[in-house]
Design a protein around this motif. Sequence first.
Motif: not given
Length: 350
Positions: A140, A144, A153, A157, A167, A170-171
């Motif tokens: 991820l 990204g 991402i 997913t 998730t 990662a964001i």
Amino acid sequence: MSSTTNAVLSRSGAAATHSGEPVKPSRWWGFMLSLAVGVVALGLGQYWPLIGGPVFAIVLGMVVRNMIGVAPVFRPGLQFSSKILLQWSIIGLGFGLSLPQVMRTGMDSLAVTLVTLSVAFVAAYVLGRLLGIPSKLRTLIGVGTAICGGSAIAAVTPIIRPQEHETALAISTIFIFNILAVLIFPVAGHMMNMSDAGFGVWAGTAINDTSSVVAAGYSYSNQAGDHATIVKLTRATLIIPICLILTGLEIWRSRQDGRDFDLMRVFPWFILWFIVASALRSLGLVPVEWLEPLRWTAQFLMVLALAAIGLSSDLKIMARAGVRPALLGLGVWAAVSVSSLIVQRWMGIW
């Protein structure tokens, strides 16, 4: 706050109406909660566009989940919103992207884009292994950083099926370096005496989120901003082959582990419909007056989906990861930024 809301948003998970009867789980509960958080996030995103609605959505969702609590009645709706609405939003984004035009305009930057893409994945794999980062989380962060931040991402997913907290983590990691890039890149570009086109290529290939690319590019110059935006759109189209490659890897891993797999279930159909949507736009079959409503609807669904992901994310689980994901994000971002400069220097783009 009503007694129903208090019960539904309880940490204990006991949900009941004011009459004492239990509230039955429904998609509508989770959808409405995601909608409420998403609307607030969109408003904040309009006020602080540098951060944007998607980041606010996932952050606000995490705050509600971890400070107030989310009862089990919300789970079906949150799962629907974080997966199905996410796929619909990706399809909707296809209507705003004319693939032939972007690929033709950004062809000069394609070599830099492909190199930085490769560097991002290699760095994510090697550094992620050294740091002991779980494979899905490093994928991820790699995707990204390599392509387009939270949108990329979100796109992968449904394919690799990470945990919600992975998730969200990662964001959040990608967002930190987006903000740093907006502050650092223009100053560094002037220090290196980069041309407008050179800085546009650097920003377009080494900054993740579109809003951050635009902010950094236009703070350098109008020409740099135009160039950076085109390069960024070209880079965004590469999410299509990446998703297909990841699908193939998932199938291969299933075979290696001796697990049964259903190609029809694993195949990312939403990517196929994304291509169809983009093709319709490219062929001029979508009325011009529809484009802005379709773009807004896609972004709105994306915010709702990210709000649902935030509402499903447990900070206690994320805290166990420590600083390692941030170190991975920093390492991959640095590798992409430096490799972009090296290729540009070699090609004479500066």
